[in-house]
Each structure stands twice: as C-alpha cells, then as structure tokens.
Design an enzyme around this catalytic site. Sequence first.
Site, PDB file in Angstrom:
ATOM      1  N   THR A  33       0.955  -0.929   0.215  1.00  0.00           N
ATOM      2  CA  THR A  33       0.179  -0.491   0.352  1.00  0.00           C
ATOM      3  C   THR A  33       0.775   1.147  -0.115  1.00  0.00           C
ATOM      4  O   THR A  33       0.550   2.442  -0.115  1.00  0.00           O
ATOM      5  CB  THR A  33      -1.351  -0.049   1.267  1.00  0.00           C
ATOM      6  N   ASP A  34       2.048   1.038   0.819  1.00  0.00           N
ATOM      7  CA  ASP A  34       3.078   2.384   0.927  1.00  0.00           C
ATOM      8  C   ASP A  34       3.081   3.185  -0.578  1.00  0.00           C
ATOM      9  O   ASP A  34       2.941   4.111  -0.374  1.00  0.00           O
ATOM     10  CB  ASP A  34       4.551   1.527   1.392  1.00  0.00           C
ATOM     11  N   SER A  65      30.886  -4.958  17.140  1.00  0.00           N
ATOM     12  CA  SER A  65      29.688  -5.584  17.533  1.00  0.00           C
ATOM     13  C   SER A  65      29.170  -6.848  17.620  1.00  0.00           C
ATOM     14  O   SER A  65      30.435  -7.410  17.692  1.00  0.00           O
ATOM     15  CB  SER A  65      29.483  -5.952  15.956  1.00  0.00           C
ATOM     16  N   SER A 122      12.784  -6.330  10.106  1.00  0.00           N
ATOM     17  CA  SER A 122      13.543  -4.821  10.358  1.00  0.00           C
ATOM     18  C   SER A 122      14.872  -5.021  11.346  1.00  0.00           C
ATOM     19  O   SER A 122      14.656  -3.995  11.970  1.00  0.00           O
ATOM     20  CB  SER A 122      13.103  -4.005  10.074  1.00  0.00           C
ATOM     21  N   SER A 123      15.562  -5.922  11.544  1.00  0.00           N
ATOM     22  CA  SER A 123      16.614  -5.702  12.131  1.00  0.00           C
ATOM     23  C   SER A 123      17.351  -4.348  12.062  1.00  0.00           C
ATOM     24  O   SER A 123      18.315  -4.146  12.423  1.00  0.00           O
ATOM     25  CB  SER A 123      17.775  -6.816  12.100  1.00  0.00           C
ATOM     26  N   ASP A 168       9.091   1.249   7.906  1.00  0.00           N
ATOM     27  CA  ASP A 168      10.337   0.431   9.154  1.00  0.00           C
ATOM     28  C   ASP A 168      10.974   1.085  10.724  1.00  0.00           C
ATOM     29  O   ASP A 168      11.145   1.662  11.703  1.00  0.00           O
ATOM     30  CB  ASP A 168      11.505  -0.265   9.258  1.00  0.00           C
ATOM     31  N   TYR A 218       8.385  -6.491  -7.939  1.00  0.00           N
ATOM     32  CA  TYR A 218       8.078  -5.752  -8.162  1.00  0.00           C
ATOM     33  C   TYR A 218       7.593  -4.408  -8.688  1.00  0.00           C
ATOM     34  O   TYR A 218       6.733  -3.916  -8.797  1.00  0.00           O
ATOM     35  CB  TYR A 218       9.119  -5.041  -6.743  1.00  0.00           C
TER      36      TYR A 218
HETATM   37  P1  ADP Z   1      15.852  -6.721   7.809  1.00  0.00           P
HETATM   38  O1  ADP Z   1      14.826  -7.125   7.041  1.00  0.00           O
HETATM   39  O2  ADP Z   1      16.043  -8.099   8.931  1.00  0.00           O
HETATM   40  O3  ADP Z   1      16.142  -5.254   8.160  1.00  0.00           O
HETATM   41  P2  ADP Z   1      18.741  -6.536   6.637  1.00  0.00           P
HETATM   42  O4  ADP Z   1      18.986  -7.204   5.387  1.00  0.00           O
HETATM   43  O5  ADP Z   1      18.365  -5.457   6.170  1.00  0.00           O
HETATM   44  O6  ADP Z   1      17.382  -7.179   7.312  1.00  0.00           O
HETATM   45  O7  ADP Z   1      19.747  -5.772   7.563  1.00  0.00           O
HETATM   46  C1  ADP Z   1      20.572  -6.967   8.636  1.00  0.00           C
HETATM   47  C2  ADP Z   1      22.140  -6.471   8.239  1.00  0.00           C
HETATM   48  O8  ADP Z   1      21.735  -5.640   9.171  1.00  0.00           O
HETATM   49  C3  ADP Z   1      23.062  -7.214   8.165  1.00  0.00           C
HETATM   50  O9  ADP Z   1      23.358  -7.895   7.523  1.00  0.00           O
HETATM   51  C4  ADP Z   1      24.063  -6.871   9.329  1.00  0.00           C
HETATM   52  O10 ADP Z   1      25.150  -6.078   8.954  1.00  0.00           O
HETATM   53  C5  ADP Z   1      22.634  -6.028  10.417  1.00  0.00           C
HETATM   54  N1  ADP Z   1      22.484  -6.500  11.774  1.00  0.00           N
HETATM   55  C6  ADP Z   1      20.974  -6.839  12.094  1.00  0.00           C
HETATM   56  N2  ADP Z   1      21.279  -7.051  12.814  1.00  0.00           N
HETATM   57  C7  ADP Z   1      22.590  -6.999  13.608  1.00  0.00           C
HETATM   58  C8  ADP Z   1      23.135  -7.307  15.009  1.00  0.00           C
HETATM   59  N3  ADP Z   1      22.130  -8.453  15.688  1.00  0.00           N
HETATM   60  N4  ADP Z   1      24.552  -7.266  14.971  1.00  0.00           N
HETATM   61  C9  ADP Z   1      25.142  -7.048  14.232  1.00  0.00           C
HETATM   62  N5  ADP Z   1      24.417  -6.604  12.445  1.00  0.00           N
HETATM   63  C10 ADP Z   1      23.120  -6.222  12.469  1.00  0.00           C
HETATM   64 MG    MG Z   2      16.053  -4.251   6.676  1.00  0.00          MG
END
Ligand code: ADP
Ligand code: MG
Length: 376
Positions: A33-34, A65, A122-123, A168, A218
Amino acid sequence: MQQKIRAKFQEYFKTEGSVFASPGRINLIGEHTDYNGGFVFPGAIDKGMIAEIKLNGTDKIRAYSVDLDDYAEFGLTENDLPKAGWAKYIFGVCREIIKRGGEIHGFDTAFAGDVPLGAGMSSSAALESTYAFALNELFQLGIDKFELAKIGQSTEHNYVGVKCGIMDQFASIFGKAGSLIRLDCRSLEYKYFPFNPKGYKLVLLDTLAKHELVDSPYNKRRESCERVAAKLNVEFLRDATLEMLEGVKPEITEEDYMRAKYVIGEVQRVLDVCDALEAGDYETVGQKMYETHYGMSKLYEVSCEELDFLNDVAKECGVTGSRVMGGGFGGCTINLVKDELYDVFIGKAFADYKAKFGFEPKMYPVVISDGSRQLA
Ligand code: ADP
Ligand code: MG
C-alpha cells in the site's frame, strides 16, 4: 542482553556509557500500500537492538558488534565509509545527521540485538534507529522523531543501497506498548490504535523461503498500479474505489485489474482493522488478515507455495488470523492465535511443514512494545 553489552563494553573500553534501545517491527496489515499512497499499520516488537555509547573526545568512532564479534574504527567524513556491512549503518546515521547540520563527534560503542536478521522484522531499522535516537540525545541535537526516522531511511538509501520506505524506521522510533500505528504513506500523518489482544498471541512463522525472481516482480506490480491510477485519473490507487475500477475494467488488462483490485481492497482493509480494534473485535481483525493473504496470493500474486501452505494450516486449525507479512515471495506469515489453540497450531505447523518441505519453519512470538528509548 543489557547485562551482556555492559560487560563487553567494560571489557573493551574499561568504562561505562549510556545505554539505548530500539526495536524491530511487525506490520499487522497494509502490504504493497505504501507506494500506492495508502496506509500501513506497523507496531514495534519486544525484540530489538541495544547499544552502549560513550563520547571519546576524538573524531573517531570505535565500534564493536557483540553478536558478530567484530570491530570497526572509522572517521566522520564521507570518505571514511567502513568496510563491514554492520558498521555502514552506524556510519550512515552519523553522516545523515551531519548532512542535516548536526554537530557530532567520536564515540566508543558496543551493541547487540535479538531481531532475527533478514526475517522481515527489520533488524536494520532497529540498528539505525538506536544510533539516530542515541546520538540525538547524547549531542543534544534537538532533531524531531520523524526526522530521526528519515535519517535511518536515508542511511539505507545512501549507504546500504536499499530503497526502502519510511515504515520500518518510523515504527521503531514511534512504537508504543499496546498500540499499533496507522501511517498514511502520502501525508505521513499517523494515529495510534489500541492493540491489546487479551487471550490471543501474535506469532510469526518463518518459511525460510526466499524466492529471488528474475523479472523484477515489484517493478511490474508498481507499473500496473500506476497504469490503473492514470486510467482512473487519480494520483494513487489509494484514491480509487472498487466501483471506479469496475468502470474501466474493459479498458485495462486482466492482470492490471487484479493488481488494482488487491490494492484498493487492502487500503480499505487497514481502515476496517482500525475500526475493529477500536471496538476490541479481534475476530474481524483476523478475518481481514485472511482476506489480505488471499489477495496477495490470488490477485497480487506475490505469495509462494510455502506461505500458502502455512496459511492453510492456520485456517485448518481455526487460527483467528493469518497472512503473509512483507512484500511476499518468502519470509514469514503473521498469525493471531487464541491462547488455547497456540500449542496445537505450532505443533501442526512444524510437523506438516517438515513433512512437506523437509525442514521446520522458525517461529517468533512477538509482543507489541515500546519504541526507541534510553535504558541507562
Ligand atoms: P532486515 O530485514 O532484518 O532489516 P537487512 O538485510 O535489511 O535485514 O539488515 C540486516 C543487516 O543489519 C545485517 O546484515 C547486519 O549488517 C545488520 N544487523 C542486524 N542485526 C544485527 C546484529 N544483531 N548485529 C550486527 N549487525 C546486525
Ligand atoms: Mg532491513
């Protein structure tokens, strides 16, 4: 986790700093939707990133890290881009702050997180938001929260090469326990809605599937949406109704029709879910989640065998709501499950999925939690 980082920070830097956290996120409903000017409906989760930070009086950043057991050292000018992927996020956030006129200097930091990488929570936004929020506090920059989210988004665009939307980072920074946030992707207005599903659990099941498709699906879908919007004389499909769509049906392709039908339905479903939540009606919420899955699978055609399989298992078990979360072609389903059904559902999903695909999905129970904050 906070203890672990404190111990590591002490070991690396022989001192103590301030501690900040930012979460990952889910999106309950509102997919694709965005870019159609519609709504998304994310919430922050109880998994995130924690960073300890102390200013070091130089113009160098020294970063550990903890999870990757890696170290990087870099400066603050544009040509100091670090090599390590994870360090680019921290560097990018610093650069985006500086570009906006913020004055920052060097710091020592160590961080770790429990958002599964690349699973759709979304880490990366959790990481960006942690540092954007922290640096704004530590250097007393007075940047508003929305701009902090944009700093994270620009980091992805300019230093990671991911052309993401704002959802995100927005959810990570603005999240609130017990609330989901409806974000209008056109006006960027947002509103909190109560999400306290007593008697239900929210759980993600990760198919571990990633179907890389060659013909940029997409872009093709975006183009379909744009074509129909143009035909209807609206800026975005968000402004169209199903009636309007029926009116032009003879003049557009069957495929464009299906794509637009999904999007128009999805924009409305977000609004319906918001109404249902205000009434505490989680059964309707669940029903809409199934409708979204059907639309993404049959009309927008961005699901896959693994996702459809898990959705079917949910339906068979009588799970309240289930759908693919994220763009599609793999990743997780998000499931709203009554407490008493939870063990049976998870057991069946694992057993049946393994019987069919040869390995088990992963599961991530989530609780809607607070956004960026200082812990110590
Ligand atoms: P997501 O969908 O989880 O956001 P991404 O590929 O966009 O996946 O982001 C993942 C990247 O973020 C990893 O490759 C790393 O560089 C960084 N990252 C995420 N979590 C960690 C963590 N716990 N420690 C170190 N780097 C992290
Ligand atoms: Mg990401």
